[in-house]
Design an enzyme around this catalytic site. Structure first.
Site, PDB file in Angstrom:
ATOM      1  CB  ILE A   1       2.539   9.542   6.191  1.00 36.77           C
ATOM      2  CG1 ILE A   1       1.603  10.702   6.524  1.00 36.77           C
ATOM      3  CG2 ILE A   1       3.758   9.561   7.111  1.00 36.77           C
ATOM      4  CD1 ILE A   1       2.213  12.070   6.383  1.00 36.77           C
ATOM      5  CB  ALA A   2       4.843   5.634   5.400  1.00 36.10           C
ATOM      6  CD  GLN A   3       6.307   3.162  -1.198  1.00 32.67           C
ATOM      7  OE1 GLN A   3       5.711   4.031  -1.845  1.00 32.67           O
ATOM      8  NE2 GLN A   3       7.200   2.349  -1.749  1.00 32.67           N
ATOM      9  CB  VAL A   4       2.903  -1.055   3.978  1.00 31.72           C
ATOM     10  CG1 VAL A   4       3.118  -2.375   4.702  1.00 31.72           C
ATOM     11  CG2 VAL A   4       2.442   0.018   4.959  1.00 31.72           C
TER      12      VAL A   4
ATOM     13  CG  ASP B   1      -8.842   5.924  10.166  1.00 30.46           C
ATOM     14  OD1 ASP B   1     -10.038   6.071   9.856  1.00 30.46           O
ATOM     15  OD2 ASP B   1      -7.915   5.944   9.336  1.00 30.46           O
TER      16      ASP B   1
ATOM     17  CE  LYS C   1       2.779   3.860   8.263  1.00 31.58           C
ATOM     18  NZ  LYS C   1       1.755   4.036   9.335  1.00 31.58           N
TER      19      LYS C   1
ATOM     20  CB  ALA D   1      -0.882   6.061   2.685  1.00 29.69           C
TER      21      ALA D   1
ATOM     22  CB  ALA E   1      -0.921  -0.001   1.216  1.00 31.96           C
TER      23      ALA E   1
END
Length: 553
Positions: A142-145, A292, A159, A140, A138
């Site tokens: 701020i960061a990606q995984v 969330d 992450k 996003a 994924a």
């Protein structure tokens, strides 16, 4: 609109507020962000914002607002998500649109991912991980995984924070500070939103969210808080592979809760109740809650346990706030407007000009509306969000944690109803409230509160005579002119509270002693003794709760 749209003269008050209220932004940061500010203003003008700031009765549509924030990039996307929390201020149409903000970005280049990991952890990727998939799971804002394995073969997810975020945050929050202060200067009606304060809080929260080591600490707190809860699993952090820009966690072999429900229809009602119990336990038991809980952050493991992901947005309620919230929601469920008003005013920050009667009348109308809805449409989250909106209209400043909580309830309830449309959310809440009430009066809790009450009584006996002697000495010396009102008021309040506590404690102790003596006698005396013991214990509990709930001076 071109770059000349940037105001040539900065309003003095706007400059002072943007400089003082957004720490580190200041005039220098604003000047450095001038090119970026010019582009921001062009985008806002193109999407209809300028007319609103100039005082014209033309606000951009909800879709225009969302599209402008998406076009402006990461920081503005996040700011839009913060604005989406303000159900107490923004109309529902804007909230609904802002919640659709696109939170996915193109993946980082492979070279950037490798460089970040190797710079942060000090070794080549091949020396740190047995395998590492460069294709992200994924990506996003701020960061990606990425999926990987450790050298010992354990599956993990990694992450990785995007590069250049610190510079972009500094630049864009300086621009936001300028725009917020300028908007409040040109359109005084916007001051009710406290835009400058919102930008300040946003900047601080954004720096916290981009610190992945902090998220790792939060995950460990959740693991400890939920360790004894059946049916829940939180992946652990791999500390030796975690820094401010890299977070390594155990891999979850689960499936998103919505997709699991689609594949296992018979399990849906159970999953809905599991999620409801988990949310209520976090809020009312631990005080630490995931803010969330959308389907992408709640997974179901092969053994049926729930697993939470992504702890970038969390809320925390201390014990007094949890108890006050319990009273507030209980009053909402019962439709008791007076009790709801009392509990709400204790939670919020109240201005001097608040009209309590008008607030209570509006809350009564809201509660009637809630109770008249069909059972399937009743939502604790929606009721709380509506209550906060009414409070804002009456100058109550809602604690940020309550805004987060309303959002968390709404998201979780949407997932629950998708799994089980017939779920009675209020029934689950009532059951949890009853269980918490029993826990509050458990022997362990009463013993703990009794010890605190003993310390309070000791403090009374030790401090009250000295306070009284000081006040009487001033009166005897004719020094009343120098007795400051706050000091005298505080003394009177303290002595009044202390006398109430002492009287209640002595009366309850006398009943307990009398009851203990009577239960040793056969016949009706034993029954009377039992009654006195019960009344005495209840009196002690009431006195303890009263002492703990009153503010200490």
């Amino acid at each position: 609109m071109d770059g000349s749209a940037v105001p040539a003269v900065r309003p003095p008050s706007a400059e002072r507020r943007a400089t003082s209220d957004v720490g580190g932004a200041g005039v220098a940061a604003t000047l450095r962000s001038a090119p970026r500010l010019s582009r921001i203003l062009r985008v806002l003008a193109r999407h209809g914002f300028v007319g609103a700031v100039r005082g014209e009765r033309h606000w951009p549509s909800p879709a225009q607002a969302r599209e402008a924030l998406e076009e402006l990039g990461v920081v503005f996307l996040k700011f839009g998500q913060v604005l989406a929390l303000r159900r107490d201020l923004l109309p529902p149409a804007y909230i609904d649109e802002l919640e659709r903000l696109h939170d996915r970005l193109p993946p980082m280049p492979d070279a950037e991912v490798r460089a970040t990991i190797e710079t942060e952890l000090g070794r080549a990727v091949e020396e740190l991980f047995g395998t590492f998939e460069l294709e992200p799971l994924a990506a996003a804002t701020i960061a990606q995984v990425h999926v990987a394995t450790l050298l010992d073969g354990r599956p993990v997810v990694v992450k990785v924070r995007r590069g250049g975020l610190s510079e972009r945050i500094a630049e864009d929050t300086a621009a936001l500070a300028y725009l917020a202060a300028l908007a409040e200067q040109l359109a005084p009606r916007l001051r009710a939103f406290d835009l400058v304060g919102m930008v300040r809080e946003f900047r601080e929260s954004l720096h916290r969210e981009t610190d992945l080591s902090r998220e790792g600490q939060t995950i460990r707190r959740f693991r400890a808080a939920l360790a004894d809860v059946d049916g829940v699993w939180i992946p652990d952090v791999v500390p030796e592979r975690t820094t401010r820009a890299v977070l390594t966690l155990e891999h979850s072999p689960g499936i998103r809760i919505d997709r699991y429900g689609e594949a296992h229809p018979a399990a849906r009602p159970t999953l809905a109740r599991q999620l409801a119990t988990l949310v209520l336990h976090q809020v009312f038991e631990t005080g630490l809650f995931h803010a969330d809980p959308h389907p992408g952050n709640v997974f179901v493991l092969p053994d049926g346990r729930l697993c939470l992901h992504d702890f970038g947005m969390i809320g925390e309620l201390d014990e007094p706030l949890r108890e006050g919230l319990t009273q507030l929601l209980d009053a909402v469920v019962r439709g008791d407007a007076r009790a709801a008003t009392d509990a709400y005013l204790e939670l919020g920050l109240v201005g001097e000009d608040i009209d309590r009667s008008a607030l209570e009348a509006d809350l009564a109308a809201l509660l009637r509306e809630v109770r008249e809805r069909p059972l399937a449409e009743i939502s604790v989250g929606d009721a709380l969000a509506s209550l906060l909106r009414v409070g804002s209209q009456h100058s109550v400043r809602n604690p940020g944690e309550l805004l987060l909580l309303a959002r968390a309830f709404l998201i979780a309830e949407a997932v629950m109803r998708r799994l089980d449309p017939d779920l009675d959310v209020l029934e689950i809440f009532r059951g949890e409230a009853a269980r918490l009430t029993l826990r509050r009066y458990s022997p362990e809790r009463l013993l703990r509160d009794g010890r605190r009450l003993t310390r309070d009584l000791e403090r009374v006996m030790r401090e009250a005579p000295a306070d009284a002697r000081r006040a009487l000495r001033r009166v005897a010396d004719g020094d009343l002119g120098r007795v400051h009102a706050p000091e005298l008021t505080a003394l009177g309040q303290r002595m009044s509270r202390n006398l109430e506590r002492l009287t209640g404690a002595v009366a309850s102790a006398a009943l307990i002693v009398a009851g203990a003596m009577l239960v040793m006698v056969e016949g009706w005396h034993r029954v009377a003794g039992d009654v006195l013991l019960v009344v005495g214990v209840l009196g002690t509990v009431v006195t303890a709760i009263g002492a703990l709930r009153r503010p200490r001076s």
